[in-house]
Write an enzyme that holds these catalytic residues in place. Structure first.
Site, short mmCIF file in Angstrom:
data_model
loop_
_atom_site.label_atom_id
_atom_site.label_comp_id
_atom_site.label_asym_id
_atom_site.label_seq_id
_atom_site.Cartn_x
_atom_site.Cartn_y
_atom_site.Cartn_z
N CYS A 20 0.87 -1.19 0.00
CA CYS A 20 0.00 0.00 0.00
C CYS A 20 0.90 1.23 0.00
O CYS A 20 2.13 1.12 0.13
CB CYS A 20 -0.85 -0.01 1.26
SG CYS A 20 0.18 0.03 2.73
N HIS A 49 5.62 -5.03 8.68
CA HIS A 49 5.67 -6.41 9.16
C HIS A 49 5.92 -7.37 8.01
O HIS A 49 5.01 -8.02 7.50
CB HIS A 49 4.37 -6.75 9.89
CG HIS A 49 4.29 -6.14 11.25
ND1 HIS A 49 3.11 -5.87 11.90
CD2 HIS A 49 5.28 -5.75 12.09
CE1 HIS A 49 3.38 -5.35 13.09
NE2 HIS A 49 4.68 -5.25 13.21
N HIS A 83 3.74 1.88 11.59
CA HIS A 83 2.60 1.65 12.49
C HIS A 83 2.35 2.81 13.43
O HIS A 83 1.30 2.87 14.08
CB HIS A 83 2.86 0.39 13.34
CG HIS A 83 3.38 -0.75 12.53
ND1 HIS A 83 4.72 -1.05 12.42
CD2 HIS A 83 2.72 -1.64 11.76
CE1 HIS A 83 4.87 -2.08 11.62
NE2 HIS A 83 3.68 -2.46 11.20
N HIS A 133 -0.88 -4.73 19.43
CA HIS A 133 -0.39 -4.38 18.09
C HIS A 133 0.30 -3.00 18.18
O HIS A 133 -0.21 -2.10 18.86
CB HIS A 133 -1.56 -4.33 17.08
CG HIS A 133 -1.08 -4.19 15.67
ND1 HIS A 133 -0.74 -2.97 15.14
CD2 HIS A 133 -0.86 -5.10 14.69
CE1 HIS A 133 -0.33 -3.15 13.88
NE2 HIS A 133 -0.41 -4.44 13.59
N GLU A 135 0.42 -0.50 16.30
CA GLU A 135 -0.42 0.66 15.95
C GLU A 135 -1.31 1.06 17.14
O GLU A 135 -1.51 2.25 17.42
CB GLU A 135 -1.29 0.36 14.73
CG GLU A 135 -2.11 1.57 14.32
CD GLU A 135 -3.07 1.30 13.17
OE1 GLU A 135 -2.74 0.50 12.28
OE2 GLU A 135 -4.16 1.90 13.18
N CYS A 204 -8.34 1.70 6.66
CA CYS A 204 -7.78 2.41 5.50
C CYS A 204 -8.25 1.80 4.17
O CYS A 204 -8.76 0.68 4.12
CB CYS A 204 -6.27 2.43 5.59
SG CYS A 204 -5.53 0.86 5.17
N ASN A 234 -3.31 -6.85 8.80
CA ASN A 234 -4.16 -6.85 7.60
C ASN A 234 -4.06 -8.17 6.85
O ASN A 234 -5.03 -8.63 6.26
CB ASN A 234 -3.87 -5.62 6.73
CG ASN A 234 -2.65 -5.78 5.88
OD1 ASN A 234 -2.73 -6.30 4.78
ND2 ASN A 234 -1.49 -5.37 6.40
N SER A 277 1.94 -5.37 3.44
CA SER A 277 3.39 -5.25 3.65
C SER A 277 4.17 -6.34 2.91
O SER A 277 5.37 -6.49 3.12
CB SER A 277 3.70 -5.29 5.15
OG SER A 277 2.93 -6.27 5.81
S1 SF4 Z 1 -2.78 2.37 7.36
FE1 SF4 Z 1 -1.34 0.65 7.15
S2 SF4 Z 1 -2.25 -0.67 5.60
FE2 SF4 Z 1 -3.31 1.29 5.48
S3 SF4 Z 1 -2.25 2.50 3.91
FE3 SF4 Z 1 -1.29 2.99 5.86
S4 SF4 Z 1 0.41 1.56 6.10
FE4 SF4 Z 1 -0.95 0.74 4.51
#
Ligand code: SF4
Length: 322
Positions: A20, A49, A83, A133, A135, A204, A234, A277
């Site tokens: 992404c 990751h 993250h 996690h 994040e 996202c 994800n 990722s």
């Molecule tokens: S939030 Fe995470 S999965 Fe979504 S675009 Fe950003 S890095 Fe990618």
């Protein structure tokens, strides 16, 4: 096995899949920092990751650490992972006069900002996400301890008692299951109709698109292969989505050598996707592994177009242009 004796196999290749914009930016930040400042470039936590990506950057001179205390005062840059990090991390870096580059995905930073706005407006904040996690640790760490309550399940949402249901807001991790999150949000909005929701979905675009693409084909294939890391939220969600949509075998693998062929006995079709990722080279490796055993026919199933790209930090823009 000769080409003529190989059993036929249809491969449905999900699109979008893999990298992404946030992952792409984070990797570029480390690569450009290495180019501009030389090795070592320290990276706090796995930049994204994926072991293949991390090993590749390590070979180029990146040094991965879990905490800033592991980094010597040698003036070399430190990059924070995609993250996001608790506020205390850049504060510590500043107090040690470290040069840091923040590779937090802008879509994670957006959630951090929402949390701060709710806090300023004296709302009690609920974060839907997975405990532990990075994040979630980063988002909760934007505010003083105890300001954010983490809810992981519908049961958590049913059991939650706010201090004041009229002053409540929720935010979410960016990489959750769309369906699980919708179920939790439904409970919260039914129980607390005045709860403030994000203006724009926190899950996202990349998570959404990859899950939708898997949903589209999961019912048509005998097995689904998700290329991604076990600690990638994800990627785990993609494996679950395929399973819930009725795909008989849904497997998460880091790379082709992880495929347990005994689980794929007798399949005539397989879906292939990759977490945000996972680099495309690992998807190609998987397709090659199937092609070595089957007479494969690959069909691309495009579910959405992605054109999003994020700006690099100011310090690296010039190097990127060169
Ligand atoms: S939030 Fe995470 S999965 Fe979504 S675009 Fe950003 S890095 Fe990618």
């Amino acid at each position: 096995m000769t080409e003529a004796t190989k059993p036929p196999l249809d491969i449905l290749l999900c699109a979008p899949r893999g990298f992404c914009a946030g992952v792409d930016r984070a990797i570029q930040i480390v690569e450009l920092a290495l180019k501009k400042f030389g090795a070592p470039v320290y990276v706090r936590h796995e930049i994204v990751h994926n072991r293949y990506v991390v090993d590749g950057l390590r070979d180029k001179g990146a040094v991965f650490v879990e905490e800033l205390t592991e980094i010597p005062d040698d003036g070399q840059p430190v990059v924070f992972s995609a993250h996001g990090v608790p506020k205390s991390v850049p504060e510590n870096a500043r107090s040690r006069q470290m040069f840091f580059l923040d590779a937090t995905c802008p879509l994670v930073s957006k959630v951090h900002k929402e949390a701060q706005i709710h806090f300023k407006r004296e709302r009690e904040i609920v974060l839907i996400g997975h405990a532990g996690h990075p994040e979630v640790i980063g988002t909760m760490g934007q505010l003083p301890e105890g300001s954010v309550t983490l809810l992981e399940t519908v049961e958590d949402a049913l059991a939650f008692t706010p201090k004041d249901p009229e002053r409540l807001a929720f935010i979410t991790q960016t990489t959750l299951s769309i369906d699980d999150t919708a179920a939790i949000v439904r409970v919260l909005t039914e129980r607390f109709p005045s709860i403030t929701a994000p203006h724009k979905e926190d899950i996202c675009y990349a998570t959404t698109n990859r899950q939708e693409a898997v949903k589209r084909i999961a019912g048509q294939v005998d097995a689904m292969i998700v290329v991604g890391a076990p600690n990638s939220s994800n990627s785990q969600r993609l494996r679950e989505v395929a399973e819930r949509e009725g795909c008989p075998v849904s497997i998460l693998i880091q790379r082709a050598s992880d495929i347990d062929w005994s689980r794929l006995d007798g399949i005539r079709s397989v879906g292939v996707t990759a977490g945000a990722s996972a680099p495309e080279i690992l998807v190609e490796e998987v397709i090659d592994a199937f092609a070595a055993r089957y007479a494969v026919k690959v069909e691309l199933v495009q579910n959405a177009e992605e054109t999003i790209a994020f700006n690099l930090p100011r310090e690296l823009r010039l190097s990127a242009a060169e």
